[in-house]
Scaffold this motif. Structure first.
Motif, PDB file in Angstrom:
ATOM      1  N   UNK A   1       0.797  -1.194   0.000  1.00 39.46           N
ATOM      2  CA  UNK A   1       0.000   0.000   0.000  1.00 39.46           C
ATOM      3  C   UNK A   1       0.805   1.206   0.000  1.00 39.46           C
ATOM      4  N   UNK A   2       0.272   1.919   0.578  1.00 45.62           N
ATOM      5  CA  UNK A   2       0.567   3.287   0.805  1.00 45.62           C
ATOM      6  C   UNK A   2       0.127   3.530   2.234  1.00 45.62           C
ATOM      7  N   UNK A   3       0.582   4.681   2.808  1.00 46.01           N
ATOM      8  CA  UNK A   3       0.026   5.016   4.118  1.00 46.01           C
ATOM      9  C   UNK A   3      -0.884   6.228   3.923  1.00 46.01           C
ATOM     10  N   UNK A   4      -2.162   5.979   3.892  1.00 45.39           N
ATOM     11  CA  UNK A   4      -3.138   7.072   3.760  1.00 45.39           C
ATOM     12  C   UNK A   4      -3.445   7.641   5.145  1.00 45.39           C
ATOM     13  N   UNK A  35      -4.412   0.301  -2.209  1.00 47.19           N
ATOM     14  CA  UNK A  35      -5.801   0.479  -1.803  1.00 47.19           C
ATOM     15  C   UNK A  35      -5.968   0.944  -0.369  1.00 47.19           C
ATOM     16  N   UNK A  36      -5.216   0.289   0.535  1.00 46.91           N
ATOM     17  CA  UNK A  36      -5.451   0.461   1.961  1.00 46.91           C
ATOM     18  C   UNK A  36      -4.191   0.956   2.654  1.00 46.91           C
ATOM     19  N   UNK A  37      -4.344   1.318   3.931  1.00 49.11           N
ATOM     20  CA  UNK A  37      -3.169   1.618   4.753  1.00 49.11           C
ATOM     21  C   UNK A  37      -2.721   0.319   5.407  1.00 49.11           C
ATOM     22  N   UNK A  38      -1.455  -0.040   5.216  1.00 50.77           N
ATOM     23  CA  UNK A  38      -0.933  -1.281   5.804  1.00 50.77           C
ATOM     24  C   UNK A  38       0.309  -1.001   6.636  1.00 50.77           C
ATOM     25  N   UNK A  39       0.383  -1.660   7.780  1.00 47.92           N
ATOM     26  CA  UNK A  39       1.574  -1.596   8.633  1.00 47.92           C
ATOM     27  C   UNK A  39       1.995  -3.011   8.999  1.00 47.92           C
ATOM     28  N   UNK A  53       0.081  -8.067  10.223  1.00 51.51           N
ATOM     29  CA  UNK A  53      -0.170  -6.967   9.287  1.00 51.51           C
ATOM     30  C   UNK A  53      -1.446  -6.276   9.748  1.00 51.51           C
ATOM     31  N   UNK A  54      -1.309  -4.966   9.996  1.00 53.07           N
ATOM     32  CA  UNK A  54      -2.468  -4.151  10.387  1.00 53.07           C
ATOM     33  C   UNK A  54      -2.931  -3.402   9.133  1.00 53.07           C
ATOM     34  N   UNK A  55      -4.190  -3.586   8.777  1.00 53.71           N
ATOM     35  CA  UNK A  55      -4.753  -2.896   7.597  1.00 53.71           C
ATOM     36  C   UNK A  55      -5.881  -1.971   8.032  1.00 53.71           C
ATOM     37  N   UNK A 296       0.821   8.932   1.714  1.00 48.58           N
ATOM     38  CA  UNK A 296       2.228   9.188   2.004  1.00 48.58           C
ATOM     39  C   UNK A 296       3.174   8.334   1.160  1.00 48.58           C
ATOM     40  N   UNK A 297       2.804   7.102   0.853  1.00 53.16           N
ATOM     41  CA  UNK A 297       3.752   6.201   0.188  1.00 53.16           C
ATOM     42  C   UNK A 297       3.152   5.566  -1.064  1.00 53.16           C
ATOM     43  N   UNK A 298       2.304   6.313  -1.755  1.00 58.37           N
ATOM     44  CA  UNK A 298       1.564   5.688  -2.862  1.00 58.37           C
ATOM     45  C   UNK A 298       2.384   5.612  -4.153  1.00 58.37           C
TER      46      UNK A 298
END
Ligand SMILES: Nc1ncnc2c1ncn2[C@@H]1O[C@H](COP(=O)(O)OP(=O)(O)O)[C@@H](O)[C@H]1O
Ligand SMILES: N[C@@H](CCOP(=O)(O)O)C(=O)O
Length: 320
Positions: A1-4, A35-39, A53-55, A296-298
């Protein structure tokens, strides 16, 4: 992802406590995906490190999400290697983080195989067929939200950004797919829960062995053949040209069919479904590219790739 959506360490600690994951050691934003924010979340449980993985779901709603999360749980319980959503003490697998619907799943081992050989394609084909069969008794239903209805809605939105030749291809292919979808042959295709986005970056391998499928957030009830087509269009092509790779496609299809042979109607409709698979991702990539969201990371995907794949499938139809 990206971090939205930025998640603070405090938020992560609160969540880890509610889910009994142990002490938070690290929280790291993931760059892949769109699509989503993933950590990645690392915790320490009873002296052992555990990785999750936190989505945070950016577009999907709390009404739509139970289908995906329960499908993953269903498949995991039937021995298909997919991330298993973690429940809180009340048994809920859908959580709220930063005001957004969220889930925590186990982190699969390994990495994506971005330059697959026939053996990787065969492993994916076999597991996909096993996944289709394992999904037959899943008792929830939700359509593929990126299916024909969405294509019909979204094409008029992206058409103004296109050159004439592209617009004409997009219009004519959409008309062709509406025609195919209305046919009795299409209505007769076997259906069930499908992943619908099983690209190379949504499968993990470790030491050459498949360790899992993930990113089920485009799944839905659709034809099994659609999943087959999406895989062939990504795993079994020459990426720079979009050309079909016969050896990898044969490996994929033979392995799939050792578990679930394709019906005659599926073999007949495969060329049209390969075009549908290319169209679906051309439209979504055009939409993401021309109507981008803040993140942030798209890293947006290149729409021209699926325009090439579609032209290839139209001019050089592929048989099963
Ligand atoms: N369960 C998982 N196990 C291991 N890595 C994962 C898992 N889920 C996501 N990832 C990592 O996060 C990246 C982005 O996840 P993805 O689901 O593709 O995001 P998005 O839903 O935004 O497209 C993946 O490419 C992968 O590296
Ligand atoms: N696979 C799709 C887009 C969805 O992104 P993902 O990171 O969730 O797989 C594409 O390549 O267009």
């Amino acid at each position: 992802m990206a971090v939205f959506t930025e998640v603070s360490e405090d938020e992560a600690r609160g969540l880890a406590q509610r889910l009994s994951l142990g002490e938070v050691l690290e929280l790291r934003g993931i760059q892949g995906g769109i699509e989503n924010t993933n950590y990645f979340l690392t915790t320490q449980q009873d002296g052992r490190r555990a990785e999750w993985v936190l989505t945070l779901f950016e577009r999907l709603t709390a009404e739509q999400l139970p289908f995906y999360l329960h499908l993953m749980k269903h498949l995991a319980h039937r021995g298909i290697p997919v991330p298993d959503p973690v429940a809180d003490q009340g048994g809920d697998i859908l959580h709220t983080v930063c005001g957004k619907p969220a889930a925590v799943v186990d982190k699969l081992a390994g990495r994506s195989e971005l330059a697959p050989i026939a053996a990787h394609c065969a492993a994916v084909g076999e597991m996909l067929a096993r996944m289709h069969l394992a999904g037959r008794d899943f008792n929830r239903a939700q359509p593929n939200l990126r299916g024909l209805a969405w294509w019909n809605e979204t094409v008029p939105v992206v058409l103004p950004f296109l050159q004439d030749a592209q617009a004409s291809l997009l219009r004519s292919e959409l008309a062709f797919q509406n025609h195919v979808a209305a046919s009795s042959a299409c209505a007769a295709l076997p259906r069930g829960p499908v992943h619908a986005d099983l690209f190379r970056d949504n499968v993990m391998f470790e030491d050459g062995a498949l360790t899992g499928f993930f990113d089920f957030y485009f799944a839905g009830v659709d034809t099994w053949l659609f999943d087959v087509a999406v895989c062939l269009n990504d795993w079994c092509i020459d990426p720079p040209t979009g050309r079909h790779d016969e050896a990898r496609a044969r490996a994929f299809l033979q392995a799939y069919q050792r578990v679930r042979p394709l019906a005659a109607a599926e073999r007949r409709l495969l060329p049209a479904m390969l075009r549908a698979g290319a169209l679906r991702f051309w439209i979504s990539r055009l939409w993401d590219f021309h109507l981008p969201r803040e993140a942030a990371l798209l890293q947006p995907h290149d729409p021209a790739h699926f325009e090439r794949v579609l032209r290839e499938r139209v001019h050089e139809p592929v048989a099963a």
